[in-house]
Design an enzyme around this catalytic site. Sequence first.
Site, PDB file in Angstrom:
ATOM      1  CG  ASP A 191     -16.753  19.049 -23.619  1.00 24.13           C
ATOM      2  OD1 ASP A 191     -15.990  20.018 -23.440  1.00 24.13           O
ATOM      3  OD2 ASP A 191     -16.688  18.008 -22.939  1.00 24.13           O
ATOM      4  CD  GLU A 276      -7.509  22.547 -14.622  1.00 23.69           C
ATOM      5  OE1 GLU A 276      -8.511  22.172 -15.245  1.00 23.69           O
ATOM      6  OE2 GLU A 276      -6.979  21.876 -13.693  1.00 23.69           O
TER       7      GLU A 276
END
Length: 330
Positions: A191, A276
């Site tokens: 996206d 992350e």
Amino acid sequence: MRMRLKLKTVFVLYFMVSLLGLIYALMQLGQRCDCRGHAMSKDQQISQLRGELQKLQEHIKTSELSKKTDVPKIYVITPTYARLVQKAELTRLSHTFLHVPQLHWIVVEDAPQPTPLVTDFLAASGLTYAHLHKLTPKDRKLQEGDPSWLKPRGAEQRNEGLRWLREMGAAAEGKEAAALEEAVVYFADDDNTYSLQLFEEIRYTYRVSVWPVGLVGGMKFERPVVEDGKVVRFHTGWHPNRPFPIDMAGFAVSLRLILTNPQARFDGDAQMGFLESSFLQHLVTMDDLEPKADLCTKVLVWHTRTEKPKMKREDTLQKQGLGSDPDVEV
């Protein structure tokens, strides 16, 4: 004498005919001419020729890029899941990837088995790809009404992509193994919006390269702050003291580094905003980061999201037995 008269007569006749022709031409210049049909036809022809020229230029460009084999390969891992806009998102992303030479797309579905929609889509995409699947455990899935930030998403799928890469790396030999030494891995959600320049920036990554991401974290952009060519901190509005306060779209990793660090993976139980970091902390420190995009001063990727379609009219029609044909794939 008679000859002179004949020549004079011919000359006068020629002059009169020429004069009449000139007068007729001048009269025609004053007449209005309805040339709209003809002009419209010309415009249509020009438009058609321009379209054909653009297609030819794009074809030549794509052909030239596809022949470019002397550059490091980029492996792009994209988690995806079934929803109304899934095919639209994948279509947009694939059209970007078609312009990137030496790209291998690893698409990982959040599903118990590959779905026909994604299987058929990838087969027709024109890209080099691997189609994988890995179902997210129920207790790690977002429930209806949960905010998108409540739980990390895509951890299992990204780890599945890493597993595939490590299996491929273990089996590689000779020139293939040497090529993997220079390859790069990027995690591209379906996206987001990506500039083609981004991929040329990250193609030459020695360990971990970083750059800004636009429209993320409630800010215009987040980015690494660079001083004297080194990343010293991050410009972010949320928990700047995280080990790596960076968005998933903001870094790429050398495949060599991934293959030599098998413990590096994403923690599906990581707290909000630390997904992350859970991966990168096994690979590098802040000093190792390689700033790209003009020392992290340019935004080349945007954290866009497609608005969830409103299906109120569709729901109403379905209750009346008049819903859209379910056999038409959207």
